[in-house]
Design a protein around this motif. Structure first.
Motif, PDB file in Angstrom:
ATOM      1  N   ASP A 222       0.835  -1.208   0.000  1.00 13.41           N
ATOM      2  CA  ASP A 222       0.000   0.000   0.000  1.00 13.41           C
ATOM      3  C   ASP A 222       0.864   1.251   0.000  1.00 13.41           C
ATOM      4  N   ASN A 223       1.969   1.203   0.742  1.00 13.83           N
ATOM      5  CA  ASN A 223       2.861   2.352   0.748  1.00 13.83           C
ATOM      6  C   ASN A 223       3.565   2.511  -0.599  1.00 13.83           C
ATOM      7  N   PHE A 224       3.921   1.391  -1.227  1.00 17.39           N
ATOM      8  CA  PHE A 224       4.523   1.403  -2.558  1.00 17.39           C
ATOM      9  C   PHE A 224       3.591   2.112  -3.538  1.00 17.39           C
ATOM     10  N   ALA A 225       2.312   1.749  -3.502  1.00 19.39           N
ATOM     11  CA  ALA A 225       1.327   2.386  -4.374  1.00 19.39           C
ATOM     12  C   ALA A 225       1.208   3.880  -4.088  1.00 19.39           C
ATOM     13  N   LYS A 226       1.304   4.233  -2.816  1.00 23.89           N
ATOM     14  CA  LYS A 226       1.241   5.650  -2.427  1.00 23.89           C
ATOM     15  C   LYS A 226       2.460   6.405  -2.943  1.00 23.89           C
ATOM     16  N   VAL A 227       3.637   5.808  -2.800  1.00 21.74           N
ATOM     17  CA  VAL A 227       4.876   6.443  -3.272  1.00 21.74           C
ATOM     18  C   VAL A 227       4.804   6.697  -4.780  1.00 21.74           C
ATOM     19  N   LEU A 228       4.239   5.743  -5.524  1.00 23.00           N
ATOM     20  CA  LEU A 228       4.146   5.883  -6.981  1.00 23.00           C
ATOM     21  C   LEU A 228       2.885   6.626  -7.420  1.00 23.00           C
ATOM     22  N   LYS A 229       2.144   7.158  -6.424  1.00 21.32           N
ATOM     23  CA  LYS A 229       0.988   8.026  -6.670  1.00 21.32           C
ATOM     24  C   LYS A 229      -0.105   7.342  -7.495  1.00 21.32           C
ATOM     25  N   LEU A 230      -0.323   6.055  -7.238  1.00 23.00           N
ATOM     26  CA  LEU A 230      -1.423   5.346  -7.894  1.00 23.00           C
ATOM     27  C   LEU A 230      -2.755   5.785  -7.300  1.00 23.00           C
ATOM     28  N   LYS A 231      -3.766   5.823  -8.132  1.00 27.70           N
ATOM     29  CA  LYS A 231      -5.128   6.150  -7.709  1.00 27.70           C
ATOM     30  C   LYS A 231      -6.008   4.907  -7.827  1.00 27.70           C
ATOM     31  N   ASP A 232      -7.130   4.913  -7.107  1.00 22.75           N
ATOM     32  CA  ASP A 232      -8.084   3.815  -7.161  1.00 22.75           C
ATOM     33  C   ASP A 232      -7.374   2.481  -6.906  1.00 22.75           C
ATOM     34  N   ILE A 233      -6.650   2.418  -5.809  1.00 22.99           N
ATOM     35  CA  ILE A 233      -5.818   1.247  -5.496  1.00 22.99           C
ATOM     36  C   ILE A 233      -6.690   0.061  -5.088  1.00 22.99           C
ATOM     37  N   LYS A 234      -6.384  -1.104  -5.681  1.00 17.20           N
ATOM     38  CA  LYS A 234      -7.120  -2.340  -5.393  1.00 17.20           C
ATOM     39  C   LYS A 234      -6.136  -3.493  -5.246  1.00 17.20           C
ATOM     40  N   ASP A 235      -6.638  -4.600  -4.689  1.00 18.97           N
ATOM     41  CA  ASP A 235      -5.840  -5.817  -4.624  1.00 18.97           C
ATOM     42  C   ASP A 235      -5.696  -6.396  -6.024  1.00 18.97           C
ATOM     43  N   LEU A 236      -4.508  -6.923  -6.309  1.00 20.89           N
ATOM     44  CA  LEU A 236      -4.262  -7.543  -7.611  1.00 20.89           C
ATOM     45  C   LEU A 236      -4.589  -9.037  -7.578  1.00 20.89           C
ATOM     46  N   ASP A 237      -3.994  -9.761  -6.645  1.00 21.87           N
ATOM     47  CA  ASP A 237      -4.134 -11.215  -6.553  1.00 21.87           C
ATOM     48  C   ASP A 237      -5.350 -11.578  -5.714  1.00 21.87           C
ATOM     49  N   ILE A 238      -6.510 -11.304  -6.266  1.00 26.88           N
ATOM     50  CA  ILE A 238      -7.758 -11.397  -5.508  1.00 26.88           C
ATOM     51  C   ILE A 238      -8.154 -12.834  -5.172  1.00 26.88           C
ATOM     52  N   GLU A 239      -7.505 -13.805  -5.806  1.00 30.96           N
ATOM     53  CA  GLU A 239      -7.835 -15.193  -5.475  1.00 30.96           C
ATOM     54  C   GLU A 239      -7.200 -15.619  -4.156  1.00 30.96           C
ATOM     55  N   ASN A 240      -6.225 -14.849  -3.662  1.00 32.76           N
ATOM     56  CA  ASN A 240      -5.576 -15.162  -2.388  1.00 32.76           C
ATOM     57  C   ASN A 240      -6.427 -14.652  -1.220  1.00 32.76           C
ATOM     58  N   GLU A 241      -6.420 -15.405  -0.138  1.00 34.34           N
ATOM     59  CA  GLU A 241      -7.184 -15.006   1.045  1.00 34.34           C
ATOM     60  C   GLU A 241      -6.691 -13.664   1.585  1.00 34.34           C
ATOM     61  N   ASN A 242      -5.388 -13.485   1.592  1.00 34.44           N
ATOM     62  CA  ASN A 242      -4.789 -12.224   2.021  1.00 34.44           C
ATOM     63  C   ASN A 242      -3.898 -11.710   0.896  1.00 34.44           C
ATOM     64  N   PRO A 243      -4.456 -10.933  -0.025  1.00 34.00           N
ATOM     65  CA  PRO A 243      -3.702 -10.482  -1.195  1.00 34.00           C
ATOM     66  C   PRO A 243      -2.460  -9.686  -0.813  1.00 34.00           C
ATOM     67  N   MET A 244      -1.432  -9.817  -1.647  1.00 40.12           N
ATOM     68  CA  MET A 244      -0.180  -9.124  -1.390  1.00 40.12           C
ATOM     69  C   MET A 244       0.045  -7.981  -2.386  1.00 40.12           C
ATOM     70  N   ALA A 245      -0.131  -8.264  -3.670  1.00 39.29           N
ATOM     71  CA  ALA A 245       0.150  -7.269  -4.709  1.00 39.29           C
ATOM     72  C   ALA A 245      -1.025  -6.294  -4.847  1.00 39.29           C
ATOM     73  N   ARG A 246      -0.730  -5.140  -5.435  1.00 42.19           N
ATOM     74  CA  ARG A 246      -1.744  -4.098  -5.615  1.00 42.19           C
ATOM     75  C   ARG A 246      -1.752  -3.630  -7.070  1.00 42.19           C
ATOM     76  N   MET A 247      -2.809  -2.919  -7.439  1.00 37.04           N
ATOM     77  CA  MET A 247      -2.866  -2.272  -8.748  1.00 37.04           C
ATOM     78  C   MET A 247      -3.627  -0.965  -8.602  1.00 37.04           C
ATOM     79  N   GLY A 248      -3.390  -0.073  -9.556  1.00 34.89           N
ATOM     80  CA  GLY A 248      -4.056   1.219  -9.522  1.00 34.89           C
ATOM     81  C   GLY A 248      -3.839   1.965 -10.817  1.00 34.89           C
ATOM     82  N   LEU A 249      -4.285   3.200 -10.844  1.00 33.96           N
ATOM     83  CA  LEU A 249      -4.261   3.983 -12.072  1.00 33.96           C
ATOM     84  C   LEU A 249      -3.344   5.196 -11.944  1.00 33.96           C
ATOM     85  N   ILE A 250      -2.724   5.553 -13.064  1.00 35.25           N
ATOM     86  CA  ILE A 250      -1.962   6.796 -13.178  1.00 35.25           C
ATOM     87  C   ILE A 250      -2.489   7.557 -14.394  1.00 35.25           C
TER      88      ILE A 250
END
Length: 250
Positions: free
Chosen positions: A111-139
């Motif tokens: 989440d901090n990585f996404a914040k540093v790279l100024k991503l918007k509309d941040i969501k979980d990437l690996d949604i099939e995992n019970e506790n997702p690790m990766a993120r995705m968002g928009l620039i």
């Protein structure tokens, strides 16, 4: 105030039960019942980190990568790791590590990585995992090469690798701090234009860069930002002195 108070707060923010089965987050060395003096935060634990902790009267070190992964069968001081353990015990320094639990937790590494790279509309990437690790968002849509320059600046890394078409316009970005090549397929499946992660193997990148661009800034640079986030978090909660130590990005 006890070291336990700091550790309990961090465990509440970034629960240890989120960690992977192979991981060893938690207390590495020391006694949480000791009164806390000052705190040192670092990505890794090495002899220089311990030296800086001693110089700043820190008796708690918080780091991302655990000192201890495998069981120790002997404590031979010829071994560098054992020398560090002896140094920590001699100076009554407690070490607490947060690894994959910090990667997954809300407000943690990714989440901090996404914040540093100024991503918007941040969501979980690996949604099939019970506790997702990766993120995705928009620039804002930009070329891959210009986004790579932005990533290099924001992560303060000496260099990075961009796989794929340098001129390709990108808007939907995936990311994972540390070794996240396992999430490339997730990023492709979810229509991402580019993924930022590290430790990507050359042929793995070539096999995928027709479908998605990849930026590899290195393991260190993709995670080191979290130590400053942790400092800010603890500064708001506790009055003790908190220091950070960062090894050179090599």
């Amino acid at each position: 105030m006890k070291i336990k108070d700091i550790v309990d707060f961090l465990k509440e923010e970034f629960p240890l039960d989120l960690q992977e089965k192979w991981d060893n987050s938690g207390i590495q060395v020391g006694d949480v019942e000791n009164d806390v003096k000052n705190i040192m935060i670092s990505l890794d634990l090495d002899s220089e980190t311990i030296k800086k902790a001693k110089e700043n009267s820190c008796n708690l070190i918080i780091n991302h990568h655990p000192l201890l992964f495998n069981s120790i069968k002997s404590v031979d001081f010829k071994d560098d790791k054992n020398k560090m353990i002896a140094d920590l015990i001699k100076n009554n320094i407690t070490v607490f590590a947060m690894h994959t639990n910090l990667d997954k937790a809300r407000g943690g590494v990714n989440d901090n990585f996404a914040k540093v790279l100024k991503l918007k509309d941040i969501k979980d990437l690996d949604i099939e995992n019970e506790n997702p690790m990766a993120r995705m968002g928009l620039i804002k849509e930009t070329s891959s090469k210009d986004f790579a320059k932005f990533v290099k600046e924001k992560l303060a890394c000496k260099g990075l690798i961009l796989y794929g078409d340098r001129e390709k316009l990108v808007k939907k970005i995936a990311l994972c701090g540390g070794a996240g090549s396992d999430f490339i397929k997730d990023a492709i499946d979810r229509g991402c234009d580019l993924i930022v992660t590290s430790d990507v193997k050359y042929h793995e990148a070539l096999d995928n860069c027709k479908n998605i661009n990849i930026i590899d800034p290195g393991h260190f640079a993709s995670e080191n930002h979290v130590i400053y986030m942790l400092k800010d978090l603890l500064d708001k909660k506790f009055s003790t002195e908190i220091y950070t130590y960062s090894q050179d990005d090599s």
